[in-house]
Design a protein around this motif. Structure first.
Motif, mmCIF file in Angstrom:
data_model
loop_
_atom_site.group_PDB
_atom_site.id
_atom_site.type_symbol
_atom_site.label_atom_id
_atom_site.label_comp_id
_atom_site.label_asym_id
_atom_site.label_seq_id
_atom_site.Cartn_x
_atom_site.Cartn_y
_atom_site.Cartn_z
ATOM 1 N N GLN A 36 29.165 -30.552 -7.932
ATOM 2 C CA GLN A 36 30.498 -30.084 -7.548
ATOM 3 C C GLN A 36 31.512 -31.224 -7.652
ATOM 4 O O GLN A 36 32.618 -31.045 -8.167
ATOM 5 C CB GLN A 36 30.460 -29.540 -6.122
ATOM 6 C CG GLN A 36 31.809 -29.046 -5.616
ATOM 7 C CD GLN A 36 31.745 -28.635 -4.153
ATOM 8 O OE1 GLN A 36 30.719 -28.788 -3.493
ATOM 9 N NE2 GLN A 36 32.838 -28.102 -3.651
ATOM 10 N N TYR A 41 30.285 -27.322 -12.317
ATOM 11 C CA TYR A 41 29.928 -26.076 -11.637
ATOM 12 C C TYR A 41 31.074 -25.086 -11.790
ATOM 13 O O TYR A 41 32.195 -25.454 -12.148
ATOM 14 C CB TYR A 41 29.659 -26.328 -10.156
ATOM 15 C CG TYR A 41 30.914 -26.421 -9.322
ATOM 16 C CD1 TYR A 41 31.218 -25.469 -8.360
ATOM 17 C CD2 TYR A 41 31.849 -27.461 -9.516
ATOM 18 C CE1 TYR A 41 32.379 -25.547 -7.604
ATOM 19 C CE2 TYR A 41 33.003 -27.546 -8.763
ATOM 20 C CZ TYR A 41 33.266 -26.582 -7.816
ATOM 21 O OH TYR A 41 34.414 -26.651 -7.068
ATOM 22 N N GLN A 43 32.428 -21.634 -9.344
ATOM 23 C CA GLN A 43 32.125 -20.909 -8.113
ATOM 24 C C GLN A 43 33.313 -20.062 -7.700
ATOM 25 O O GLN A 43 34.446 -20.550 -7.666
ATOM 26 C CB GLN A 43 31.780 -21.901 -7.006
ATOM 27 C CG GLN A 43 31.363 -21.268 -5.703
ATOM 28 C CD GLN A 43 30.798 -22.309 -4.754
ATOM 29 O OE1 GLN A 43 29.622 -22.305 -4.461
ATOM 30 N NE2 GLN A 43 31.641 -23.223 -4.289
ATOM 31 N N GLY A 64 28.055 -18.165 -8.220
ATOM 32 C CA GLY A 64 28.324 -19.489 -8.758
ATOM 33 C C GLY A 64 27.435 -19.841 -9.930
ATOM 34 O O GLY A 64 26.543 -19.078 -10.328
ATOM 35 N N GLN A 307 28.040 -22.216 0.462
ATOM 36 C CA GLN A 307 28.463 -22.026 -0.915
ATOM 37 C C GLN A 307 27.332 -21.449 -1.763
ATOM 38 O O GLN A 307 26.157 -21.703 -1.493
ATOM 39 C CB GLN A 307 28.865 -23.362 -1.536
ATOM 40 C CG GLN A 307 30.019 -24.061 -0.881
ATOM 41 C CD GLN A 307 30.460 -25.238 -1.719
ATOM 42 O OE1 GLN A 307 31.086 -25.079 -2.762
ATOM 43 N NE2 GLN A 307 30.127 -26.434 -1.273
ATOM 44 N N ALA A 308 27.726 -20.741 -2.799
ATOM 45 C CA ALA A 308 26.738 -20.215 -3.738
ATOM 46 C C ALA A 308 25.933 -21.327 -4.387
ATOM 47 O O ALA A 308 24.734 -21.177 -4.630
ATOM 48 C CB ALA A 308 27.438 -19.377 -4.809
ATOM 49 N N ILE A 309 26.576 -22.466 -4.673
ATOM 50 C CA ILE A 309 25.853 -23.514 -5.400
ATOM 51 C C ILE A 309 24.688 -24.070 -4.601
ATOM 52 O O ILE A 309 23.660 -24.443 -5.177
ATOM 53 C CB ILE A 309 26.791 -24.651 -5.865
ATOM 54 C CG1 ILE A 309 27.531 -25.291 -4.685
ATOM 55 C CG2 ILE A 309 27.764 -24.137 -6.926
ATOM 56 C CD1 ILE A 309 28.314 -26.535 -5.069
#
Length: 333
Positions: A36, A41, A43, A64, A307-309
């Motif tokens: 990030q 990335y 997202q 993401g 977060q999705a990541i």
């Protein structure tokens, strides 16, 4: 055209059977933050679906992509506070991993354990970079599933003397404390009030399950030089809480002003916290682009919403280990 495609399916029991080190959990999430920080990335801001205003529950939808894993991921998870009355976890859902070049789905992974683990790993990453040197006391407010992983993963980084546990329900705080007492090297203490848990603590995690914002967390209880990590869906912080903080760090600014939930929702909406007075996103600190803690006198707040990541990073690691160990079921597309 889809003949021959297969999807790995990992349920809760599969996730529990896979052997994984605590350090691997934190490292996977920290590497996602590093990506990030480098901009490697994509997202979307998380979306919330509240289908019934009379129900305390709602759904989170996260999406993401992580370049270093070459995976896109999508998580749908419910957040239903009263589920304990049904004998269920409050957060139930799945993560779908897909190939970003073709859209081919490669794995469906239970999100319950992974959400708890990755939440703890995010808190631990923040503590690694933002906690005072040689912290002695860790306080955790709340006894949700992620609370266990917060304490477990943060405690693995430091030589704490005492771990304090408080939650609204006596039975939940007693149960969490008993579980931790069997594992932690530090003394585990059950606290009956917020103030008892917070005063004198060096690292404070606030993971409450409030129905509505309520200023239960008083800034006057916070010891100067401590690290405060709030991530409840509804804010427990008093309005002027940021006045005692020298730095505010978050997981991602894009989530800070998206949706109605989050521990600093009021501070963002009122303009007390802006992108200009924010110290950093945690990815910038992990990458060394911004400083973390610079001295032991700094009182630092680290807010994360999830977060999705971080979900993708942990789900991908479980997928790889499952394939290696022959865990899970392979489903035809």
């Amino acid at each position: 055209m889809s003949e021959g495609l297969e999807i790995l399916y990992l349920d809760r029991d599969d996730i529990s059977r896979i052997e994984i080190e605590d350090s691997e959990i934190v490292e996977a999430v920290e590497q996602a933050f590093a990506a990030q920080g480098r901009g490697e990335y994509v997202q979307n801001p998380r979306a919330n679906l509240r289908h019934d205003p009379t129900n305390q529950g709602f759904f989170n939808i996260l999406a993401g992509y992580l370049a270093h894993l070459d995976l896109a991921g999508f998580k749908v998870v419910g957040d239903f506070v009263p589920n304990y009355k049904l004998g269920l976890a409050s957060e139930l859902g799945y993560i779908l991993l897909m190939r970003p070049d073709s859209g081919v789905p490669v794995a469906i992974v239970d999100a319950s354990h992974i959400t708890d683990m990755r939440t703890g790993a995010v808190s631990a990453t923040g503590a690694r970079h933002l906690a005072p040197r040689a912290p002695r006391v860790l306080a955790n407010i709340g006894a949700r599933g992620s609370s266990y992983w917060n304490v477990r993963l943060i405690a693995a980084l430091f030589d704490f003397e005492e771990i304090r546990i408080h939650s609204r329900r006596a039975e939940s705080r007693e149960a969490l404390a008993a579980r931790l007492a069997g594992e932690a090297a530090a003394r585990v203490v059950v606290c009956s009030t917020w103030e008892e848990a917070i005063r004198g603590a060096d690292v404070i995690v606030e993971a409450t399950r409030l129905v509505r914002p309520e200023p239960l967390f008083r800034s006057e209880w916070v010891k100067p030089g401590s690290l405060v990590i709030p991530y409840g869906s509804q804010s427990a912080l008093e309005d002027g809480f940021l006045d005692v903080c020298d730095k505010v760090v978050i997981d991602t600014w894009s989530h800070a002003h998206a949706g109605p939930y989050g521990a600093l929702r009021h501070q963002v909406d009122s303009g007390a916290l802006t992108q200009e007075n924010l110290h950093a996103e945690i990815g910038q600190i992990v990458n060394g682009d911004r400083p973390g803690r610079e001295n032991d006198a700094e009182t630092i707040l680290f807010w994360h919403r999830g977060q999705a990541i971080s979900d993708i990073a942990l789900a991908a690691m479980f997928m790889a280990k499952a394939r290696r160990d022959g865990v899970g079921r392979v489903l035809p597309y």
